[in-house]
Scaffold this active site. Structure first.
Site, PDB file in Angstrom:
ATOM      1  N   SER A 153      67.755  -8.641   4.399  1.00 46.36           N
ATOM      2  CA  SER A 153      68.751  -8.446   5.452  1.00 46.36           C
ATOM      3  C   SER A 153      70.125  -8.797   4.893  1.00 46.36           C
ATOM      4  O   SER A 153      70.238  -9.217   3.735  1.00 46.36           O
ATOM      5  CB  SER A 153      68.430  -9.323   6.661  1.00 46.36           C
ATOM      6  OG  SER A 153      68.746 -10.659   6.346  1.00 46.36           O
ATOM      7  N   LYS A 154      71.132  -8.651   5.746  1.00 46.00           N
ATOM      8  CA  LYS A 154      72.522  -8.893   5.314  1.00 46.00           C
ATOM      9  C   LYS A 154      72.703 -10.259   4.648  1.00 46.00           C
ATOM     10  O   LYS A 154      73.530 -10.412   3.777  1.00 46.00           O
ATOM     11  CB  LYS A 154      73.461  -8.772   6.512  1.00 46.00           C
ATOM     12  CG  LYS A 154      73.633  -7.334   6.971  1.00 46.00           C
ATOM     13  CD  LYS A 154      75.086  -7.034   7.328  1.00 46.00           C
ATOM     14  CE  LYS A 154      75.277  -5.575   7.663  1.00 46.00           C
ATOM     15  NZ  LYS A 154      74.760  -5.230   9.000  1.00 46.00           N
TER      16      LYS A 154
END
Ligand code: GLU
Length: 290
Positions: free
Chosen positions: A245-246
């Site tokens: 994820s980010k």
């Protein structure tokens, strides 16, 4: 000859995890006269945009992925955008109601929203309502969703090319909404209708969909149509073993592009996640990967 599909939702930038799914579909579609379909799953009307769809097509093409049929190319099973196929879903939902495999549910909109958010199960309250009475209520204008009736006490089995035999107990699956009160179909339903009508025979997707597949297999059975083969791919993870994820840095294909990565390098890297060649070879040509 097989028909494959990549079916993204245009609700954001393409993530490298999605690109890996697209890549496996692409590689397999390039041999044995196989065909790849790009289907845009834009039934989430609030989050889907044309701009994301265009970005998606640009990013896939940049990464070297191409397809034979899709919204930008047409094809014999068009339209390839789910938002343009609403009548088809209504017709199929009606078939399931007529055969007793689906029912109207009058539990409130709040329930529909919270189920979508928390993925909590449905109690089954409207499952036993008399269908004639339900139809009369709907005709009078009462708001209702349509739910699929998961059969009780059944073992759902399907073959997965990666995991081999997969087994689910139907009692652990609650009745999914197949058509929302707005008339828009839900993922587990539109995906079955489309994979069936588009003659898809191999579904390659992320393993986050494994329990959805169990529900979908029951819908295929209820519709009396062929069940495709499945291949569920493991997730792309960060170094800390959680789903990428980010938090881990760059995750969207366009960021890699912006940061100067060559598309061939990204393609090669993603193609090699999850396995390695016997001779430890790390660079492959596209033809070798195919
Ligand atoms: N639109 C779904 C997604 O992006 C497709 C999943 C599937 O391939 O069935 O997760």
């Amino acid at each position: 000859m097989s028909r494959l599909r990549f079916a993204p939702s245009p609700t954001g930038l393409v993530h490298v995890g999605n690109l890996r799914t697209a890549l496996y579909n692409y590689l397999l579609s390039q041999k044995d006269e196989n065909t790849m379909v790009l289907r845009i799953e834009d039934t989430d009307e609030e989050r889907s945009t044309r701009a994301f769809e265009e970005g998606l097509i640009t990013d896939l093409k940049w990464a070297g992925i191409d397809w034979h049929e899709g919204p930008d190319k047409g094809g014999q099973y068009a339209p390839y955008r789910q938002s343009e196929r609403k009548e088809t879903y209504t017709e199929y939902a009606q078939k399931l109601i007529n055969s007793g495999n689906a029912y109207y549910c009058f539990c409130s909109k709040d329930m529909e929203d919270s189920e979508n958010k928390d993925k909590t199960g449905y109690s089954g309250k409207c499952r036993t309502l008399d269908i004639k009475e339900s139809i009369a209520r709907v005709n009078k204008g009462e708001e209702a969703t349509i739910r699929f009736k998961i059969p009780e006490n059944q073992t759902v089995r399907f073959k997965d090319i990666v995991r081999k035999k997969v087994v689910f107990d139907s009692n652990l699956l609650s009745d999914p909404i197949i058509v929302r009160s707005s008339g828009i179909p839900a993922y587990n339903f539109s995906v079955v209708v489309d994979d069936h009508l588009m003659a898809i025979d191999i579904v390659i997707r992320g393993e986050d969909h494994l329990s959805n597949t169990a529900r979908q297999v029951l819908i295929y059975i209820a519709l009396g149509v062929n069940i495709p083969k499945f291949a569920h791919l493991s997730m792309v993870m960060g170094a800390d073993n959680t789903k990428l994820s980010k938090r881990h840095g760059s995750v969207s294909v366009s960021e890699f592009k912006k940061n100067g990565y060559l598309s061939e390098a990204l393609f090669n890297y993603l193609a090699l996640l999850g396995w390695s060649a016997k001779n430890n070879k790390e660079v492959f040509t596209r033809e070798e990967l195919i």
